[in-house]
Every structure is written in structure tokens, then in C-alpha cells.
Design a protein around this motif. Structure first.
Motif, PDB file in Angstrom:
ATOM      1  N   ASN A 210       0.875  -1.043   0.100  1.00  0.00           N
ATOM      2  CA  ASN A 210      -0.164  -0.140   0.154  1.00  0.00           C
ATOM      3  C   ASN A 210       0.896   1.376   0.008  1.00  0.00           C
ATOM      4  OD1 ASN A 210       0.849   0.499   2.691  1.00  0.00           O
ATOM      5  ND2 ASN A 210      -0.917  -0.708   3.651  1.00  0.00           N
ATOM      6  N   ASP A 211       0.218   2.391   0.160  1.00  0.00           N
ATOM      7  CA  ASP A 211       0.971   3.705   0.016  1.00  0.00           C
ATOM      8  C   ASP A 211       1.867   3.818   1.292  1.00  0.00           C
ATOM      9  OD1 ASP A 211      -1.363   3.847   1.856  1.00  0.00           O
ATOM     10  OD2 ASP A 211      -1.775   5.496   0.812  1.00  0.00           O
ATOM     11  N   LEU A 213       3.723   1.472   2.070  1.00  0.00           N
ATOM     12  CA  LEU A 213       4.850   0.321   1.918  1.00  0.00           C
ATOM     13  C   LEU A 213       4.567  -0.996   2.773  1.00  0.00           C
ATOM     14  CD1 LEU A 213       7.987   2.615   1.437  1.00  0.00           C
ATOM     15  CD2 LEU A 213       6.456   1.752  -0.241  1.00  0.00           C
ATOM     16  N   ASP A 214       3.569  -1.311   3.230  1.00  0.00           N
ATOM     17  CA  ASP A 214       3.121  -2.512   3.898  1.00  0.00           C
ATOM     18  C   ASP A 214       2.566  -3.486   3.026  1.00  0.00           C
ATOM     19  OD1 ASP A 214       4.005  -1.313   6.449  1.00  0.00           O
ATOM     20  OD2 ASP A 214       1.946  -0.524   6.785  1.00  0.00           O
ATOM     21  N   ILE A 215       3.141  -4.674   2.953  1.00  0.00           N
ATOM     22  CA  ILE A 215       2.548  -5.663   2.103  1.00  0.00           C
ATOM     23  C   ILE A 215       1.211  -6.149   2.563  1.00  0.00           C
ATOM     24  CG2 ILE A 215       2.940  -8.150   1.362  1.00  0.00           C
ATOM     25  CD1 ILE A 215       5.828  -7.591   1.591  1.00  0.00           C
ATOM     26  N   PHE A 216       0.055  -5.996   1.689  1.00  0.00           N
ATOM     27  CA  PHE A 216      -1.333  -6.418   2.148  1.00  0.00           C
ATOM     28  C   PHE A 216      -1.633  -7.550   1.219  1.00  0.00           C
ATOM     29  CE2 PHE A 216      -1.978  -3.278  -1.107  1.00  0.00           C
ATOM     30  CZ  PHE A 216      -3.151  -3.553  -1.679  1.00  0.00           C
ATOM     31  N   PHE A 286       2.489   1.973  -9.289  1.00  0.00           N
ATOM     32  CA  PHE A 286       1.238   2.173  -9.839  1.00  0.00           C
ATOM     33  C   PHE A 286       0.311   3.156  -9.101  1.00  0.00           C
ATOM     34  CE2 PHE A 286      -0.033  -1.443  -7.567  1.00  0.00           C
ATOM     35  CZ  PHE A 286      -1.246  -1.370  -7.253  1.00  0.00           C
ATOM     36  N   ASN A 287      -0.634   3.765  -9.829  1.00  0.00           N
ATOM     37  CA  ASN A 287      -1.941   4.661  -9.170  1.00  0.00           C
ATOM     38  C   ASN A 287      -2.875   3.654  -8.761  1.00  0.00           C
ATOM     39  OD1 ASN A 287      -0.305   6.710 -11.307  1.00  0.00           O
ATOM     40  ND2 ASN A 287      -0.367   7.475  -9.249  1.00  0.00           N
ATOM     41  N   ALA A 288      -2.815   3.747  -7.542  1.00  0.00           N
ATOM     42  CA  ALA A 288      -4.192   2.909  -7.145  1.00  0.00           C
ATOM     43  C   ALA A 288      -5.399   3.609  -6.985  1.00  0.00           C
ATOM     44  CB  ALA A 288      -3.944   2.622  -5.617  1.00  0.00           C
ATOM     45  N   LYS A 294      -2.247   8.521  -4.777  1.00  0.00           N
ATOM     46  CA  LYS A 294      -2.217   7.212  -4.079  1.00  0.00           C
ATOM     47  C   LYS A 294      -1.448   6.163  -4.791  1.00  0.00           C
ATOM     48  CE  LYS A 294      -5.686   4.045  -1.720  1.00  0.00           C
ATOM     49  NZ  LYS A 294      -6.918   3.879  -1.710  1.00  0.00           N
ATOM     50  N   ILE A 295      -0.148   6.068  -4.482  1.00  0.00           N
ATOM     51  CA  ILE A 295       0.677   4.980  -5.232  1.00  0.00           C
ATOM     52  C   ILE A 295       1.039   3.656  -4.397  1.00  0.00           C
ATOM     53  CG2 ILE A 295       2.900   4.832  -6.248  1.00  0.00           C
ATOM     54  CD1 ILE A 295       3.198   7.849  -6.377  1.00  0.00           C
ATOM     55  N   TYR A 296       0.617   2.633  -4.999  1.00  0.00           N
ATOM     56  CA  TYR A 296       1.069   1.333  -4.595  1.00  0.00           C
ATOM     57  C   TYR A 296       2.038   0.752  -5.220  1.00  0.00           C
ATOM     58  CZ  TYR A 296      -3.398   1.268  -1.923  1.00  0.00           C
ATOM     59  OH  TYR A 296      -4.478   1.374  -0.977  1.00  0.00           O
ATOM     60  N   THR A 297       2.792  -0.130  -4.730  1.00  0.00           N
ATOM     61  CA  THR A 297       3.776  -1.002  -5.492  1.00  0.00           C
ATOM     62  C   THR A 297       3.553  -2.236  -5.553  1.00  0.00           C
ATOM     63  OG1 THR A 297       5.259  -1.416  -3.472  1.00  0.00           O
ATOM     64  CG2 THR A 297       5.509   0.645  -4.950  1.00  0.00           C
ATOM     65  N   VAL A 298       3.694  -3.027  -6.856  1.00  0.00           N
ATOM     66  CA  VAL A 298       3.759  -4.440  -6.726  1.00  0.00           C
ATOM     67  C   VAL A 298       5.108  -5.188  -7.059  1.00  0.00           C
ATOM     68  CG1 VAL A 298       3.231  -6.296  -8.341  1.00  0.00           C
ATOM     69  CG2 VAL A 298       1.454  -4.512  -8.154  1.00  0.00           C
TER      70      VAL A 298
END
Length: 561
Positions: A210-211, A213-216, A286-288, A294-298
Motif C-alpha cells: 500500500n502507500d 509500503l506495507d505488504i497487504f 502504480f496509481n491505485a 495514491k501510489i501502490y507498488t507490486v
């Protein structure tokens, strides 16, 4: 006179007149009081009627139709002794009832399907007998609509039963929308399950941050890195895969990717099941929810252990090959993907007369060409800039071995071979073939002289090379055996050539035996000459000779009588 009479009467009995006046006043005030009550009653009835009309019009204006069973009022002497059935105008229109508002409930029930009719009748019986409310959906035959029926009993404050009402609501459109939404919901669930199957069957770990940086979100392969840990434990405790140093493999990388909003990757080493593994970890932002703020990462962890081993082995082999190339007499050089000189051997510097100190500075290919041009060691071209640009472009266009010749102004001829390098760039091999070309020219000249000599002989001559195929022949041979020259272009063997002579020996009973005898005599080291008798009574003297290079020369001479 009359006036005097009245005064006399008044004065004769005043008490009587006072009584009559009082009665008159009482009657007057009584009449006025009841007149006021009458007016108020009329006003009240007017407003009651108006309210009743408003309530009736309100019911008529409702989008729902209704049917009412109206009961007689038990508290008064109600002239209505029986239950009155009332169908609303809206219901008549909704169900397209032929009798309109005069339709009876039994007629309405006939519009439903058989099973619905039985169920509806049970609802009505419970409502009318016990006052049990109901709500359910039904289909009517024509027009094909879906209706929601709600039955309820209406009581007065005094406990008197006013009526039992059944409300009819057309929910055809809502039902269709609900069905479409249910279908869409089912499709979405299927897609979600398919996506989960897709993610969980990816052969390497993937996760989403999530934004903060916690893995969810993780896939099944991520669980392989944690023994005896459930998905819930990993997500609730924010457990991350660690490298060989015990540090998180990608959280810092995710922070960098999140900061610059660009994918980032790096190579990490992880101990898994007691084995050292090399992985390429990637974090892609990527933009969530389609929100720019709101930027998330994969993230993904790809096993490149075999590739890493291959690269190391390749490096070892490359170094070994370069070491061998360095000791060869052929001039070699490697220009990398940036067109910088990455390797050369001694023969390369000697061939092009280049200083080793300059070469050690890793000049680019453009500078190399410029030096060769200054030394006049490049082919003479009218447009050197176009020539150099074309040479540089070939770094990106050569995908297989390419060979050409460089004819230098000093009459040297250099054979150049260019090979794509596995790590990018080109491998160059140069060989001075000036002497070889001179020798080849001399050899070709010798062959030309030999051919000319053969053509000037009266006898028919053929020469077979050491590999057993036809090497030379003259026109006299073609004329003697009447063979088209085109038949000899494929360099036939001795057996194939003698087979072409078969038409001159058709009277021979066993051609195969004769053919083998001819070949045996030709290849014999003891038999030098023999005679062939042809069908037309010609005799041909055949003589064979072994040449010094292993070739066989056969001479045919027609014997004249």
C-alpha cells in the motif's frame, strides 16, 4: 290608535310583556347558537370531505396499485352488511384488467400462473382469517410482468377492522436490473477467482504494497519462504522475505520506486531450504484507484540462480577464449555494445601498426577508423563520413557471421570477419590474404593454361580429381562420345561418365560387366592401354595415367584404318 292600544296593553300587564320579550330573546340566542353550530359542522364536513378526496387522490397517484377488502363497521349500524371489494385504477392499468376498478379479486387471481395462484390464495386466506401480513413476488401471464404483493390488515384505534389491503408493485424493471447485477456479480466473482488462480500459480513470489509500503497481498509462492506461517500471520505481522544478511529484500527498493514513480530492480541473494539462491527483485509502482496521490507498488522475486551460474561460466569461458585468441596469429579485436575496444591481441596491433598504449585507453570504433584512415589502411572511398557511419550502424544490424574483403591502397587485401558478441558488440577477425590471393591467381592461370592445352589436343581427354569426380575435359571428348556439355556440369563420377557411353555398346550382352572391366582397367596401375570396340565397328584406344596429385587422366584415341 293602534299605537295607543299597544301602550295600554303594555301598561295594563307589563310582567307579561317582559316574559314574552325574554322568551323571544332566548329563542333568538338559541337559534343563533345552533346556526353557528350548523355552520361549524358544515365547515368540518367540508374539510373532512376535502381530506378524504386528498387521501383518495394520493392513493390514486401512487405508483403501486392496490386491492382492498372493506369490512362493515361493527361499532355502528353500518348499512353495508357485506365485504366490499375495491380495485384501484392503478392496479387495473398495471394488470390490464378488462373490468377496470370493478374487477373482483377472484378475477385478478386468474392472471397468475397456477403455482403462484395457489400460493397467493393461501396468503389471502391467512390475511383475511387471521390478519397475517405477507410480502412475496409473483409473475403474471399477460403482460409478462413481475409483481411484488404486500398484504396487510388496517385497524382503527378502537380495534375495529377497516379493511384488508393487498398492494401491487411492478418490479419487472428492478428484477431485470437485479438479475443483470447478479449475473455481473457472478462474472466478477469468476474473474476474481481466475485472477487469484493466475496470481497463485505464478511460479515465483509476488506481492502488493500500500502507500505506506506495507505488504497487504501475496500469492502462494510467497508462503514458501515462511515455514509454519499462514497468510494471515504474514500479512498481519508484515513479514518480509530477507536476504542472506537478514535484511528485507525490497522495502528500500519499494521506497525508491515509490519516490520516483518508476520501476526499480536489483539482484539479491537469499538462503532458501538451506540453499543459496540468487534472485532478481522488482518493485513496480502504480496509481491505485486511479488516484494520482495514491501510489501502490507490486513486487516480484524471480529466481535467476541458473542464469547467474551461466553468466559466471560464460565469463570463465569468455576469458579462456580471449586468452586463446590472444595467442593466435590471426588479428582479433572485440568492440562492446558501446563500440569501445574491450579486447585485442598482439597480432591486431601489429597488423594495423597501432601503439599498445593507445589501445589500452579503449578507444571507440570511430577513433579506430580515423587512425586507420590516417595510416592509409582503409579502402579508398569517395565519402569517408558515409563509409564510417555505415560501419558504425552495422553494430546493430549484424546478427550472424559476416565476411568481406578490404582492399587497401598499399595493395594489401585483408579478409575481415565480424561476429555478434553474446554480451553485445562485435568480434572482429582480420587476416592478410594478399599472398593467398596471389597464389590463387597463379593457380587459376595454370588451370587456364591447362584447359587451353587440353583443347588443343586431337585426342579426347578427361581428368578425374582425387575425390573421384570429373575435373576437366576437352571438346574432343564431347565429340567422340556425343555427350552434351551440360551433362558434365555437375562433375559426374567415373562410373556416371562411363554410363553415358552405354549407347555405343548396345550389342554387348552384359553391359554391367563390361562397364566394371573398363573401370578396373582405367584404375589399374599395370594396364596402361586397352581397346574398346563400339557398335559402329570403331575402335577406341584408351590410355590412363595417374598424376602426381592423385588425379587420373584418361585419353581416348580413335583408331583409323
Amino acid at each position: 290608535m293602534t299605537k295607543d292600544l299597544l301602550f295600554d296593553m303594555f301598561y295594563a300587564a307589563p310582567e307579561l310583556w317582559y316574559c314574552l320579550g325574554g322568551v323571544f330573546l332566548i329563542l333568538l340566542f338559541g337559534w343563533l347558537y345552533y346556526w353557528v353550530l350548523y355552520l361549524k359542522s358544515r365547515q368540518k364536513n367540508y374539510f373532512l370531505n376535502r381530506d378524504r378526496e386528498r387521501y383518495a387522490e394520493t392513493l390514486y397517484a401512487s405508483k403501486d396499485g392496490y386491492f382492498a377488502f372493506i369490512y362493515p363497521d361493527e361499532k355502528i349500524d353500518d348499512p353495508r352488511k357485506n365485504v366490499v371489494e375495491h380495485c384501484s385504477r392503478r392496479l387495473a392499468v398495471m394488470m390490464n384488467l378488462a373490468s377496470g376498478t370493478k374487477t373482483k379479486f377472484d378475477d385478478i387471481v386468474q392472471n397468475f400462473y397456477k403455482e403462484d395462484t395457489k400460493k397467493l390464495q393461501k396468503y389471502i386466506d391467512l390475511l383475511r382469517n387471521d390478519g397475517v401480513s405477507f410480502e412475496d413476488d409473483f409473475m403474471i401471464k399477460s403482460p409478462n410482468k413481475r409483481l411484488r404483493l404486500s398484504g396487510m390488515r388496517i385497524n382503527g384505534i378502537d380495534g375495529n377492522i377497516y379493511c384488508d389491503m393487498i398492494w401491487f408493485r411492478d418490479i419487472s424493471l428492478e428484477s431485470q436490473v437485479i438479475l443483470e447485477l447478479e449475473s455481473e456479480k457472478t462474472n466478477w466473482f469468476k474473474q476474481i477467482i481466475q485472477l487469484e488462480d493466475l496470481i497463485n500459480n505464478i511460479p515465483y513470489p509476488v506481492w502488493m504494497r500500500n502507500d505506506k509500503l506495507d505488504i497487504f497481498q501475496i500469492n502462494n509462492k510467497y508462503l514458501d519462504f515462511f515455514e509454519n506461517k499462514s497468510r494471515e500471520d504474514i500479512l498481519s505481522n508484515h513479514l518480509e522475505i530477507q536476504d542472506i544478511k537478514g535484511e528485507n529484500i525490497s522495502k528500500n527498493l519499494a521506497f525508491l520506486a515509490h519516490s520516483v514513480n518508476k520501476p526499480k530492480q536489483q539482484v539479491v541473494t537469499v538462503i532458501k531450504n538451506g540453499e543459496r539462491k540468487v534472485y532478481n527483485v522488482i518493485e513496480t509502482p502504480f496509481n491505485a484507484d486511479e488516484r494520482l496521490d495514491k501510489i501502490y507498488t507490486v513486487g516480484a522475486l524471480i529466481d535467476i540462480t541458473e542464469l547467474d551460474d551461466f553468466k559466471q561460466n560464460l565469463k570463465i569461458h569468455q576469458n579462456a577464449h580471449l586468452e586463446i585468441m590472444g595467442k593466435l596469429g590471426t588479428a582479433f579485436a572485440v568492440f562492446d555494445q558501446k563500440q569501445k575496444l574491450a579486447f585485442y591481441n598482439k597480432a591486431f596491433s601489429l597488423l594495423w601498426k597501432l601503439d599498445d598504449n593507445w589501445l589500452e585507453q579503449q578507444p571507440d570504433y570511430s577513433s579506430f577508423l580515423d587512425i586507420l584512415r590516417e595510416k592509409r589502411l582503409l579502402p579508398e572511398v569517395p565519402d569517408y563520413l558515409s563509409f564510417k557511419l555505415g560501419e558504425q550502424k552495422e553494430f546493430n544490424s549484424i546478427f550472424e557471421t559476416k565476411e568481406d574483403m578490404l582492399h587497401l591502397p598499399n595493395e594489401q587485401t585483408i579478409r575481415r570477419v565480424r561476429i555478434p558478441h553474446p554480451m553485445g558488440g562485435l568480434v572482429f577477425a582480420y587476416e592478410d590474404v594478399s599472398d593467398k590471393l596471389a597464389t590463387r591467381r597463379a593457380y587459376n592461370a595454370l588451370l587456364s593454361v591447362q584447359k587451353e592445352v587440353l583443347e588443343n589436343l586431337f585426342d579426347a581427354v578427361v581428368i578425374f580429381s582425387p575425390d573421384g569426380r570429373l575435373a576437366s575435359y576437352n571438346q574432343a571428348y564431347l565429340k567422340l562420345w556425343q555427350i552434351p556439355e551440360l551433362a558434365l556440369q555437375n562433375e559426374p563420377t567415373m562410373s556416371e561418365l562411363i554410363e553415358m557411353q552405354k549407347k555405343f555398346f548396345i550389342k554387348v550382352d552384359d553391359w554391367k560387366t563390361l562397364k566394371n572391366d573398363i573401370i578396373s582397367h582405367i584404375e589399374s596401375f599395370t594396364t596402361k592401354t586397352f581397346i574398346l570396340n563400339r557398335n559402329n565397328n570403331d575402335q577406341v584406344e584408351v590410355m590412363s595415367k595417374n598424376l602426381s596429385d592423385g588425379s587420373i587422366m584418361i585419353t581416348y584415341k580413335l583408331i583409323e584404318f
